[in-house]
Design an enzyme around this catalytic site. Structure first.
Site, PDB file in Angstrom:
ATOM      1  N   SER A  49      -1.319   6.218   1.118  1.00 57.72           N
ATOM      2  CA  SER A  49      -1.758   4.829   1.213  1.00 57.72           C
ATOM      3  C   SER A  49      -2.456   4.637   2.556  1.00 57.72           C
ATOM      4  O   SER A  49      -2.216   5.417   3.490  1.00 57.72           O
ATOM      5  CB  SER A  49      -0.564   3.886   1.099  1.00 57.72           C
ATOM      6  OG  SER A  49       0.237   4.017   2.261  1.00 57.72           O
ATOM      7  N   ASP A  84      -4.430   6.294  -1.999  1.00 62.60           N
ATOM      8  CA  ASP A  84      -3.700   5.377  -2.890  1.00 62.60           C
ATOM      9  C   ASP A  84      -3.985   3.928  -2.458  1.00 62.60           C
ATOM     10  O   ASP A  84      -3.788   3.593  -1.284  1.00 62.60           O
ATOM     11  CB  ASP A  84      -2.197   5.704  -2.753  1.00 62.60           C
ATOM     12  CG  ASP A  84      -1.343   5.048  -3.811  1.00 62.60           C
ATOM     13  OD1 ASP A  84      -1.874   4.730  -4.891  1.00 62.60           O
ATOM     14  OD2 ASP A  84      -0.123   4.880  -3.567  1.00 62.60           O
ATOM     15  N   GLY A 207       4.342   2.374  -9.666  1.00 63.50           N
ATOM     16  CA  GLY A 207       5.713   1.851  -9.667  1.00 63.50           C
ATOM     17  C   GLY A 207       6.638   2.679 -10.531  1.00 63.50           C
ATOM     18  O   GLY A 207       7.504   2.151 -11.226  1.00 63.50           O
TER      19      GLY A 207
END
Ligand code: 13P
Length: 282
Positions: A49, A84, A207
């Site tokens: 990320s 990400d 998730g």
């Protein structure tokens, strides 16, 4: 070998299998994930990320670290280094740093703007032979400190995204980043089925931590070819560190040496990745 995600995702999609995307947060995680995937002899996607990249020191650090670990640990499996949830700017930075794959997250932008920027990035990725994932509908929960409400993927919007030639689409079907609350309504399988029958392209389920194996299996049968996992490993790592600190005197046996301190967390990460990669092999 560092690869884009095109071939591994297409193979998974055709065979109704899945490639796991596991987020990396530091050197220890990256090393343990690579060792576990190499042991299991399966391709792996390392997700970074933007805030994790910042924590590492930058996108170039992530690239050099992953490249060097692959070389020095003699990793033989295909490894994809994937941004990400990047903004347009993050995507350009990750591409410059030689990431092999990006996810552009324009889900908070108006649909037309999301489509326009996704198209631009998709063209850049084609030229540079990178894979690209985009998102419509919103994945709920907290990601990089931003809390979002769930919003479901719209079929017509998804059709427009397929036309711009992206490699995989992150769907919002009720999935949430982080822990699932006790009043969670579950995944919308009828929407996933409709999307799958209409689009015939690989989907990504964000998730992945905390969703039952039965539900994950159903997702894979309905076109999900990449499952993202982060929280599950973060919890395993934190629990192992907590247990070491609670049961050992930090000042004894040089327990303050980070290589001692992180022995159990490293094992916990390795074992958790093995457990994840052992799922849905048949
Ligand atoms: P979890 O942290 O809920 O596993 O989600 C990870 C993810 O989707 C990263 O994009």
């Amino acid at each position: 070998m560092l690869v884009n995600a095109k071939e591994i995702i297409q193979n998974a999609y055709k065979n109704k299998k899945v490639v796991f995307h596991i987020n990396i947060n530091n050197l220890e995680w990256t090393k343990q994930i690579l060792l576990a995937a190499n042991y299991k002899n399966v391709p792996i996607i390392l997700g970074v990320s933007p805030s994790a990249a910042k924590y590492f020191g930058g996108y170039n650090v992530c690239y050099s670290l992953v490249k060097s670990l692959i070389k020095d640990l003699k990793i033989k499996i295909p490894v994809c280094l994937h941004l990400d949830h990047g903004s347009y700017f993050d995507c350009l930075e990750a591409i410059k740093a030689k990431f092999s794959s990006i996810m552009f997250d324009g889900s908070k932008l108006p649909f037309e703007k999301n489509l326009e920027l996704s198209k631009k990035l998709s063209e850049i990725c084609k030229k540079k032979n990178l894979s690209i994932e985009c998102e419509i509908g919103r994945i709920g929960g907290a990601e990089d400190g931003v809390i979002s409400e769930i919003s479901y993927t719209n079929l017509n919007e998804a059709k427009a995204f397929k036309k711009i030639g992206i490699d995989m689409l992150a769907v919002g079907i009720g999935n949430i980043h982080g822990e699932y609350p006790s009043d969670w309504k579950g995944l919308n399988f009828s929407l996933l089925k409709e999307l799958n029958e209409t689009l015939n392209m690989p989907f990504v389920l964000h998730g992945g931590s905390g969703i039952s194996d039965t539900d994950l299996k159903k997702c894979i049968s309905l076109g999900v070819s990449k499952i993202n996992i982060n929280t599950e490993l973060q919890i395993a790592n934190a629990r192992a560190l907590e247990s070491f600190i609670k049961t050992n005197d930090i000042m004894e046996n040089k327990n303050y040496n980070p290589r001692r301190l992180y022995k159990l967390p490293n094992e916990a990460i390795y074992n958790k990745v093995i457990e994840i990669l052992d799922k849905f092999k048949e």
